[in-house]
Design an enzyme around this catalytic site. Structure first.
Site, mmCIF file in Angstrom:
data_model
loop_
_atom_site.group_PDB
_atom_site.id
_atom_site.type_symbol
_atom_site.label_atom_id
_atom_site.label_comp_id
_atom_site.label_asym_id
_atom_site.label_seq_id
_atom_site.Cartn_x
_atom_site.Cartn_y
_atom_site.Cartn_z
ATOM 1 N NE ARG A 98 -2.645 0.371 3.450
ATOM 2 C CZ ARG A 98 -3.532 0.048 4.379
ATOM 3 N NH1 ARG A 98 -4.806 0.219 4.160
ATOM 4 N NH2 ARG A 98 -3.135 -0.466 5.531
ATOM 5 C CE1 TYR A 99 0.290 4.185 3.864
ATOM 6 C CE2 TYR A 99 0.594 1.980 4.778
ATOM 7 C CZ TYR A 99 -0.115 3.174 4.729
ATOM 8 O OH TYR A 99 -1.209 3.348 5.528
ATOM 9 N NE ARG A 102 5.507 2.042 5.899
ATOM 10 C CZ ARG A 102 5.108 3.222 5.408
ATOM 11 N NH1 ARG A 102 5.636 3.702 4.284
ATOM 12 N NH2 ARG A 102 4.172 3.915 6.018
ATOM 13 C CB CYS A 111 -1.981 -15.875 16.396
ATOM 14 S SG CYS A 111 -2.228 -14.806 14.976
ATOM 15 C CB CYS A 115 -6.366 -10.719 19.932
ATOM 16 S SG CYS A 115 -4.629 -11.213 20.062
ATOM 17 C CB CYS A 118 -7.878 -10.396 15.429
ATOM 18 S SG CYS A 118 -6.741 -10.478 14.040
ATOM 19 N NE ARG A 120 -3.815 -8.147 7.877
ATOM 20 C CZ ARG A 120 -2.685 -7.613 8.342
ATOM 21 N NH1 ARG A 120 -1.997 -8.202 9.276
ATOM 22 N NH2 ARG A 120 -2.241 -6.489 7.827
ATOM 23 C CG ASP A 280 -8.576 -1.391 12.109
ATOM 24 O OD1 ASP A 280 -8.520 -0.203 11.750
ATOM 25 O OD2 ASP A 280 -7.560 -2.088 12.333
ATOM 26 C CG ASP A 317 -5.026 1.179 8.528
ATOM 27 O OD1 ASP A 317 -5.178 1.607 7.368
ATOM 28 O OD2 ASP A 317 -4.059 0.499 8.898
ATOM 29 C CE LYS A 324 -0.798 1.205 10.134
ATOM 30 N NZ LYS A 324 -0.713 0.378 8.905
HETATM 31 C C1 LIG Z 1 0.337 -0.474 8.782
HETATM 32 C C2 LIG Z 1 0.892 -0.850 7.510
HETATM 33 C C3 LIG Z 1 2.264 -0.685 7.232
HETATM 34 C C4 LIG Z 1 3.227 -0.134 8.254
HETATM 35 O O1 LIG Z 1 3.012 1.221 8.466
HETATM 36 P P1 LIG Z 1 4.036 2.082 9.313
HETATM 37 O O2 LIG Z 1 3.346 3.400 9.436
HETATM 38 O O3 LIG Z 1 5.311 2.138 8.541
HETATM 39 O O4 LIG Z 1 4.227 1.394 10.621
HETATM 40 C C5 LIG Z 1 2.706 -1.032 5.998
HETATM 41 N N1 LIG Z 1 1.881 -1.508 5.048
HETATM 42 C C6 LIG Z 1 0.564 -1.671 5.275
HETATM 43 C C7 LIG Z 1 -0.291 -2.195 4.190
HETATM 44 C C8 LIG Z 1 0.027 -1.357 6.510
HETATM 45 O O5 LIG Z 1 -1.279 -1.540 6.738
HETATM 46 S S1 SF4 Z 2 -4.238 -9.368 16.827
HETATM 47 FE FE1 SF4 Z 2 -4.805 -10.953 15.307
HETATM 48 S S2 SF4 Z 2 -2.927 -11.310 14.131
HETATM 49 FE FE2 SF4 Z 2 -2.312 -10.281 16.037
HETATM 50 S S3 SF4 Z 2 -1.808 -11.943 17.466
HETATM 51 FE FE3 SF4 Z 2 -3.947 -11.385 17.825
HETATM 52 S S4 SF4 Z 2 -5.132 -12.801 16.530
HETATM 53 FE FE4 SF4 Z 2 -3.011 -12.833 15.784
#
Ligand SMILES: *Cc1c(COP(=O)(O)O)cnc(C)c1O
Ligand code: SF4
Length: 360
Positions: A98-99, A102, A111, A115, A118, A120, A280, A317, A324
């Site tokens: 996305r960025y 990175r 995991c 949690c 979570c 995801r 989220d 986010d 973000k």
């Molecule tokens: C959160 C996230 C990152 C990391 O973001 P930082 O601001 O550098 O910590 C990188 N890629 C994606 C897709 C993200 O959701």
């Molecule tokens: S927040 Fe989601 S991805 Fe992170 S440790 Fe917990 S269950 Fe796993």
């Protein structure tokens, strides 16, 4: 017994993963069993052994993070399956780009704790999403061919649930890519499965020339158990920077006192608070939400109350993969009726987000 002598795979296996175990240990009542079974169908259970053996489940701030609740079955129309839009930025399976500089590399969706909030959870705990060997090779090839990628963030799931042998291969593959300078682990393992941070793992890391950084997910000061402190110490003494990310969670860390204690405890253990995430819009997590107007006030109360080195950035986010943002009064405009306007850092567009109706 020293924590380093514990076999981490065995410790992982000792966690609570079934409704029967939860009711057998009287963590849930008989009458809750049916609902919790329905919750488990949506998102697996794993309560880490470290919190079971230390009677930590008697602490509600711990129990609520890991013990499923019938409230997860309440799903609001505003909630999204993929709340931060990972899928819209997925060029090849397992990579989220996305960025520009990175990428996220998601190798496993397993995991050491599941949690309940979570973001995801639509994929996490489902092994069907783990990368196949062919998908892994395609992901590495993508990173290799994109010279803009300066940092690879290993996430998932929790990358530290992979064996040392697998991690070694992945780290060595990344080590060969010259434009990748930084490898970042997003993990919850140092607090939920501290035995995983052992000397064999450190040896795997030390063979790598890239800068390796850990961002550890911790939400309350209670999670800094003696074992967790040892694991964090081992990482730090081996030369790795440790940052912390936390999620603002109702009744768990939503007061000036609780957040102050969390952030100060982190600094006391050499861990720098990096991000405090606003929850989220994942499905079935509304019972963890602190209304945003209250959350902004709460975060503001930290400045002046605790040392500046303890204070992370408060992050949201934007749903739909719009990126973000740092949350403050200027960046989050309250339109009333639970609607907020945010400015996307990616394309400058104004995004209006509605949160489920809540009584404050
Ligand atoms: C959160 C996230 C990152 C990391 O973001 P930082 O601001 O550098 O910590 C990188 N890629 C994606 C897709 C993200 O959701
Ligand atoms: S927040 Fe989601 S991805 Fe992170 S440790 Fe917990 S269950 Fe796993």
């Amino acid at each position: 017994m020293n924590f380093e002598e514990k076999n981490w795979a065995r410790e992982l296996g000792k966690g609570i993963i079934s409704v029967e175990q939860l009711s057998g240990k009287k963590i849930i009542t008989e009458s809750e069993k049916n609902k919790i079974a329905a919750v488990k169908d949506l998102f697996d259970i794993r309560v880490p052994q470290i919190f079971v053996e230390n009677s930590h489940l008697e602490i509600k701030e711990i129990a609520q993070q890991f013990v499923p609740s019938g409230s997860e079955l309440t799903i609001y129309p505003e909630e999204l399956e993929d709340p931060i839009g990972d899928e819209t930025w997925t060029p090849v399976v397992g990579v989220t780009h996305r960025y520009r500089d990175r990428v996220l590399l998601k190798l496993t969706y397993m995991c050491a704790s599941y949690c309940r909030f979570c973001f995801r959870r639509y994929k996490v705990s489902d092994s069907a999403f783990n990368l196949t060997d062919a998908e892994y090779l395609t992901a590495i090839d993508y990173i290799e061919r994109n010279k803009d990628i300066w940092e690879v963030i290993l996430t998932g799931g929790d990358p530290l649930t992979l064996t040392d042998q697998k991690l070694k291969r992945i780290l060595q593959d990344l080590n060969k890519i010259s434009h990748v300078k930084v490898i970042r682990f997003h993990t919850r393992i140092p607090t939920v499965l501290p035995a995983r941070i052992n000397t064999e793992f450190i040896q795997v890391l030390q063979a790598i020339q890239k800068q390796i950084i850990f961002v550890v997910h911790i939400n309350t000061h209670f999670e800094f158990t003696k074992e967790a402190q040892q694991a964090l110490n081992l990482l730090r003494q081996s030369g790795y920077i440790i940052l912390m990310q936390s999620v603002l969670l109702k009744n768990i860390n939503d007061s000036t006192e609780k957040l102050s204690l969390l952030f100060k405890t982190a600094i006391e253990h050499g861990v720098k608070p990096y991000y405090l995430h606003y929850l989220d819009l994942a499905k079935g997590v509304e019972h963890f939400r602190v209304p945003l107007n209250h959350a902004l006030k709460l975060f503001k109360s930290l400045r002046g109350n605790i040392s500046g080195i303890c204070i992370p950035e408060f992050i949201l986010d934007i749903p739909g993969g719009k990126g973000k943002i740092v949350l403050n009064d200027a960046n989050a405009v309250n339109l009333g009726n639970n609607c907020w306007e945010f400015l996307s850092p990616l394309d400058g567009s104004k995004i209006i987000v509605q949160y489920p109706e809540k009584e404050i």
